[in-house]
Design an enzyme around this catalytic site. Structure first.
Site, mmCIF file in Angstrom:
data_model
loop_
_atom_site.group_PDB
_atom_site.id
_atom_site.type_symbol
_atom_site.label_atom_id
_atom_site.label_comp_id
_atom_site.label_asym_id
_atom_site.label_seq_id
_atom_site.Cartn_x
_atom_site.Cartn_y
_atom_site.Cartn_z
ATOM 1 N N HIS A 2 11.312 4.468 4.438
ATOM 2 C CA HIS A 2 10.783 5.824 4.669
ATOM 3 C C HIS A 2 9.366 5.805 5.270
ATOM 4 O O HIS A 2 8.536 6.649 4.966
ATOM 5 C CB HIS A 2 10.846 6.658 3.366
ATOM 6 C CG HIS A 2 10.004 6.123 2.237
ATOM 7 N ND1 HIS A 2 10.365 6.252 0.922
ATOM 8 C CD2 HIS A 2 8.804 5.495 2.232
ATOM 9 C CE1 HIS A 2 9.434 5.722 0.155
ATOM 10 N NE2 HIS A 2 8.462 5.259 0.925
ATOM 11 N N HIS A 57 4.528 10.142 -3.189
ATOM 12 C CA HIS A 57 3.362 9.273 -3.027
ATOM 13 C C HIS A 57 2.102 10.027 -3.437
ATOM 14 O O HIS A 57 1.219 10.283 -2.606
ATOM 15 C CB HIS A 57 3.245 8.791 -1.591
ATOM 16 C CG HIS A 57 4.425 7.986 -1.111
ATOM 17 N ND1 HIS A 57 5.635 8.551 -0.787
ATOM 18 C CD2 HIS A 57 4.570 6.645 -0.912
ATOM 19 C CE1 HIS A 57 6.477 7.592 -0.389
ATOM 20 N NE2 HIS A 57 5.852 6.437 -0.461
ATOM 21 N N HIS A 87 6.811 -4.576 1.474
ATOM 22 C CA HIS A 87 5.547 -4.250 2.140
ATOM 23 C C HIS A 87 4.418 -4.161 1.146
ATOM 24 O O HIS A 87 4.616 -3.921 -0.030
ATOM 25 C CB HIS A 87 5.638 -2.981 2.987
ATOM 26 C CG HIS A 87 5.917 -1.690 2.264
ATOM 27 N ND1 HIS A 87 7.063 -1.473 1.562
ATOM 28 C CD2 HIS A 87 5.204 -0.535 2.185
ATOM 29 C CE1 HIS A 87 7.067 -0.232 1.075
ATOM 30 N NE2 HIS A 87 5.941 0.359 1.422
ATOM 31 N N GLU A 136 9.578 -0.339 -4.290
ATOM 32 C CA GLU A 136 10.373 0.828 -3.865
ATOM 33 C C GLU A 136 11.869 0.488 -3.769
ATOM 34 O O GLU A 136 12.715 1.367 -3.855
ATOM 35 C CB GLU A 136 9.874 1.361 -2.511
ATOM 36 C CG GLU A 136 8.519 2.045 -2.625
ATOM 37 C CD GLU A 136 8.018 2.628 -1.296
ATOM 38 O OE1 GLU A 136 7.108 3.465 -1.352
ATOM 39 O OE2 GLU A 136 8.517 2.245 -0.222
#
Ligand code: DHB
Ligand code: FE
Length: 279
Positions: A12, A59, A193, A240
């Site tokens: 995303h 977030h 990431h 995630e």
């Protein structure tokens, strides 16, 4: 009854949404990415889900850091894109399915998954970017969306195993809803990431491929990954991926129909995997 017919794992990354919003799909940096999304968009058109249950994380947008819930189900009828600093994305509002969402909420809580519920919340790139990835730029989204928000931004996050089991309970909930509905489940975020600290920019293709290779047939192996495993091998935001495990838990016997992996995209590896349910 309602049935889960498809599952999607999808990164995303916010810049993908920004590129689409600015019409930069043919820009040399983005073209290979959007080309790779083409077959998935054709496939989901054919699947034509009535409802997508979209597993994502906020977030620190809708909930800031004042209140962080482990699991939140969106039971409202409409969710607006959040302003993440550049104005809200110019994408359609998300239309919920309050009745199915209330049914899922009841079923999950009675099966001992203690969800928080949101009647109102804005939705950030965690939800809107996968919608763009899969559905491009329609006037209105072609299906209803039930947001299922997972805390992955503040330790202690739920375990991957907990998410996998919640996915199984989600399947039970959907299958006990009497109306005929085709439901797709999207698990979003990742892949590996890290956006901060000394290892910012970390991408570990070997880990990402390992995760993709086990998702269909040996997800139990992935449920054994600990927080430390994610942190070490997939970077601080790689956690995630537990949301992909929730999607996989909601599928009984998935068959992979499409996979796409592209590095780098922004600071991240962009991954996409599409499953069809075979039972
Ligand atoms: C970025 C942000 C994310 O939330 C994410 O999951 C991946 C990448 C980014 O800012 O590059
Ligand atoms: Fe994210």
């Amino acid at each position: 009854m309602a049935r889960i017919v498809a599952g999607v794992g999808c990164s995303h990354i916010p810049s993908i949404g920004a590129a689409a919003d600015k019409g930069m799909e043919q820009d040399p940096y983005y073209q290979p990415l959007f080309d790779g999304y083409g077959p998935a968009r054709e496939w989901i058109k054919r699947i034509a889900p009535d409802v997508v249950i979209l597993i994502y994380n906020d977030h620190a947008s809708a909930f800031s850091v004042e209140l962080i819930n482990t699991f939140v189900l969106g039971v409202g009828d409409q969710f607006k894109p959040h302003d993440e600093g550049y104005g809200p994305r110019n994408v359609p509002d998300v239309v919920g399915h309050g009745e199915l969402a209330e049914h899922i909420l009841e079923s999950l809580i009675l099966n001992e998954f203690d969800m928080a519920l949101a009647n109102e919340m804005s939705v950030d790139h965690g939800l809107t970017v996968p919608m763009t990835v899969m559905f491009d730029k329609p006037e209105a989204w072609p299906c209803k969306v039930i947001p299922l928000c997972v805390n992955v931004i503040k330790y202690p996050q739920p375990t991957g195993n907990r998410c996998f089991n919640l996915g199984k309970a989600l399947r039970k909930a959907v299958e006990s809803y009497p109306e005929e509905l085709n439901v797709a489940v999207f698990g979003t975020g990742g892949m590996g990431h890290q956006l901060q600290g000394e290892r910012a920019g970390l991408i570990n293709e070997e880990f990402d491929q390992y995760f993709l290779n086990h998702l269909q047939n040996s997800p139990e192996e992935l449920t054994k990954l600990t927080h430390l495993d994610y942190l070490r091998d997939a970077g601080s935001e790689g956690i995630e991926l537990i949301m992909w495990l929730m999607m996989r838990g909601a599928m009984h016997s998935p068959s992979e129909v499409y996979r796409f992996y592209h590095v780098p995209m922004s600071n991240t590896a962009a991954g996409l995997i599409c499953f069809e349910e075979t039972v």
